[in-house]
Design an enzyme around this catalytic site. Structure first.
Site, PDB file in Angstrom:
ATOM      1  N   GLU A  33    -108.325  89.900 -52.452  1.00  0.00           N
ATOM      2  CA  GLU A  33    -108.152  90.019 -51.220  1.00  0.00           C
ATOM      3  C   GLU A  33    -106.343  89.430 -51.018  1.00  0.00           C
ATOM      4  OE1 GLU A  33    -109.491  90.512 -48.203  1.00  0.00           O
ATOM      5  OE2 GLU A  33    -110.849  89.647 -48.351  1.00  0.00           O
ATOM      6  N   THR A  35    -104.368  91.854 -52.002  1.00  0.00           N
ATOM      7  CA  THR A  35    -103.750  92.845 -53.476  1.00  0.00           C
ATOM      8  C   THR A  35    -103.457  94.064 -52.577  1.00  0.00           C
ATOM      9  OG1 THR A  35    -106.488  93.095 -53.649  1.00  0.00           O
ATOM     10  CG2 THR A  35    -105.693  91.180 -54.848  1.00  0.00           C
ATOM     11  N   ALA A 125    -112.569  89.467 -36.265  1.00  0.00           N
ATOM     12  CA  ALA A 125    -113.630  88.242 -37.547  1.00  0.00           C
ATOM     13  C   ALA A 125    -113.270  88.435 -38.695  1.00  0.00           C
ATOM     14  CB  ALA A 125    -114.976  88.444 -36.431  1.00  0.00           C
ATOM     15  N   SER A 128    -112.063  93.825 -39.500  1.00  0.00           N
ATOM     16  CA  SER A 128    -111.669  95.326 -39.208  1.00  0.00           C
ATOM     17  C   SER A 128    -112.074  96.094 -37.977  1.00  0.00           C
ATOM     18  CB  SER A 128    -111.767  96.269 -40.280  1.00  0.00           C
ATOM     19  OG  SER A 128    -110.741  96.092 -41.750  1.00  0.00           O
ATOM     20  N   ASP A 174    -108.071  98.091 -45.022  1.00  0.00           N
ATOM     21  CA  ASP A 174    -109.765  98.088 -43.640  1.00  0.00           C
ATOM     22  C   ASP A 174    -109.542 100.302 -43.800  1.00  0.00           C
ATOM     23  OD1 ASP A 174    -109.185  95.592 -44.052  1.00  0.00           O
ATOM     24  OD2 ASP A 174    -108.091  95.529 -42.657  1.00  0.00           O
ATOM     25  N   TYR A 224     -99.435  86.211 -41.303  1.00  0.00           N
ATOM     26  CA  TYR A 224    -100.217  87.620 -42.419  1.00  0.00           C
ATOM     27  C   TYR A 224     -98.523  88.445 -42.761  1.00  0.00           C
ATOM     28  CZ  TYR A 224    -102.259  92.060 -44.325  1.00  0.00           C
ATOM     29  OH  TYR A 224    -102.233  92.661 -45.167  1.00  0.00           O
TER      30      TYR A 224
HETATM   31  C1  GLA Z   1    -106.501  92.122 -43.758  1.00  0.00           C
HETATM   32  C2  GLA Z   1    -105.317  93.674 -43.677  1.00  0.00           C
HETATM   33  C3  GLA Z   1    -105.643  93.827 -45.065  1.00  0.00           C
HETATM   34  C4  GLA Z   1    -105.573  93.322 -46.222  1.00  0.00           C
HETATM   35  C5  GLA Z   1    -106.379  92.017 -45.776  1.00  0.00           C
HETATM   36  C6  GLA Z   1    -106.599  90.780 -46.454  1.00  0.00           C
HETATM   37  O1  GLA Z   1    -107.628  92.497 -43.112  1.00  0.00           O
HETATM   38  O2  GLA Z   1    -105.293  94.908 -42.746  1.00  0.00           O
HETATM   39  O3  GLA Z   1    -104.978  95.132 -45.125  1.00  0.00           O
HETATM   40  O4  GLA Z   1    -104.355  93.086 -46.304  1.00  0.00           O
HETATM   41  O5  GLA Z   1    -106.499  91.467 -44.376  1.00  0.00           O
HETATM   42  O6  GLA Z   1    -107.110  91.091 -47.825  1.00  0.00           O
END
Ligand code: GLA
Length: 389
Positions: A33, A35, A125, A128, A174, A224
């Site tokens: 996560e 990463t 949630a 994706s 995602d 983020y």
């Molecule tokens: C979100 C982002 C992904 C990833 C995750 C964390 O889902 O869209 O690209 O960075 O967070 O792992």
């Protein structure tokens, strides 16, 4: 369900000729996560729920989009000659961004479309729903405009749409999981090189359980982007001291220990510590899984959560309460937050014989702590986005 969507399409857009149907999954990340944008490894899989679409090409340049999930917004219209982000177009900015990106890349899209969407991924949630709709639109474009393009390229364009059009600086995980998913397999993806490997998920007497905190996510996007910026700042510090890397994912834990004193800012140091260790943990997790050692895989999931909680600081009361309750249940092999964090979902591996009590007890403890009702889904690992018929 498709029949119902087709009927709705007819109701909204009149004609039922030349329509086609499509599906694109959601995804859950098992480990790895935060990463992806650090040039590291991720280990997600596609789910068997996601977003459906009924679509057809039009004769003019108009796009008309309707979502059964947002019926109150009605039909959202935009024109091929004006593909700019518009707040009032709400969710339809996702399809718009993908169409714009394809055009920018030189693909010929010379007419509009009517598309009806319906998704059964809970929105916001962390499963994706946005990547699902992006990749879905890419698959529709490829099919209806007969574009010669492969899935990995489409995945990259969808990430560009998310980064440049929507403004979230997300990594590629995602879109990749949604586009390249394979039934009953997770994907070990090296986000730096985009080399990947399908790893069978054979859980036999266990299941993957997704639990939704049902917490509204609020400021997620800016937080983020902040995390990403901290990691980039840590890399810049290392570069200044002649450590020649582009991403934190290039450092082993041992190498990081040697050079981490160059990162003076405490917050950046914590973020980098997570990124480097999570990357190594992900590689190890896949090794133990391949060896059939799900117990060790589960423990690494727990360690991942602790690192996301203490070093990356993207969990919060809701995710921590759900995960702690899961850790204390009999039959839990591992449990952690999944996705960006700050709310959203957790993912756990639970023995089938304990599933019922797991859901009842974790739900009860979560409610006691937070006042919120969690929702649970026993997940099946599905395939990537595709044409239905
Ligand atoms: C979100 C982002 C992904 C990833 C995750 C964390 O889902 O869209 O690209 O960075 O967070 O792992």
């Amino acid at each position: 369900m498709l029949e119902e969507l087709i009927e709705k399409f007819g109701e909204k857009f009149g004609v039922l000729e030349n329509i086609k149907t499509y599906f694109s999954p959601g995804r859950v990340n098992l480990i790895g996560e935060h990463t992806d944008y650090n040039g590291g490894f991720v280990f997600p899989c596609a789910l068997d729920f996601g977003t459906y679409a009924v679509a057809r090409k039009r004769e003019d340049k108009l796009f008309r989009m309707y979502s059964k999930n947002f019926e109150n917004l009605g039909i959202i219209e935009f024109n091929l000659d004006n593909l700019t982000y518009d707040k009032k177009d709400d969710w339809a900015n996702y399809p718009k961004g993908v169409i714009k990106t394809f055009l920018d890349k030189g693909y010929v899209i010379d007419r509009g479309m009517d598309i009806l969407f319906f998704g059964n991924i809970p929105n916001g949630a962390g499963l994706s729903s946005s990547a699902s709709i992006e990749v879905l639109v890419a698959v529709i474009l490829k099919d209806l405009f007969k574009l010669s393009i492969d899935m990995v390229e489409m995945v990259k364009y969808c990430q560009i749409a998310e980064n440049k059009f929507i403004g979230v600086n997300s990594g590629i995980m995602d879109q990749f999981a949604v586009g390249m998913g394979k039934k009953d397999h997770a994907i070990l993806l090296d986000c730096n090189t985009l080399t990947y490997e399908y790893v069978p998920i054979k859980l036999e007497d266990m299941s993957i359980v997704i639990a939704n905190t049902n917490k509204k996510r609020g400021l997620t996007d800016s937080k983020y982007n902040e995390r990403r910026a901290s990691c980039e700042a840590a890399v810049a510090q290392l570069n200044k001291n002649n450590i020649d890397i582009k991403y934190l994912g290039e450092l082993s834990v041992a190498k990081f220990e040697e050079v981490k004193h160059f990162i003076k800012d405490e917050e950046q140091l914590k973020r980098a510590n997570h990124a480097v260790r999570e990357n190594e943990r992900t590689k190890l997790a896949v090794e133990v899984l391949k060896a059939g050692d799900i117990e060790s895989f589960g423990k690494l999931m727990n360690d991942s959560h602790i690192s996301l909680r203490d070093d990356y600081e993207v969990t919060g009361l809701e995710l921590d309460s759900l995960v702690e309750a899961a850790w204390n249940e009999e039959g839990t092999l591992g449990s952690r937050m999944t996705g960006a964090g700050f709310g959203g979902c957790t993912v756990s591996i639970v023995r089938n014989k304990n599933l019922k009590t797991f859901i009842a007890n974790v739900g009860k403890k979560y409610k006691e702590k937070t006042g919120l009702e969690a929702s649970f889904y026993v997940a099946n690992v599905g395939a990537g986005a595709d044409i239905l018929k």
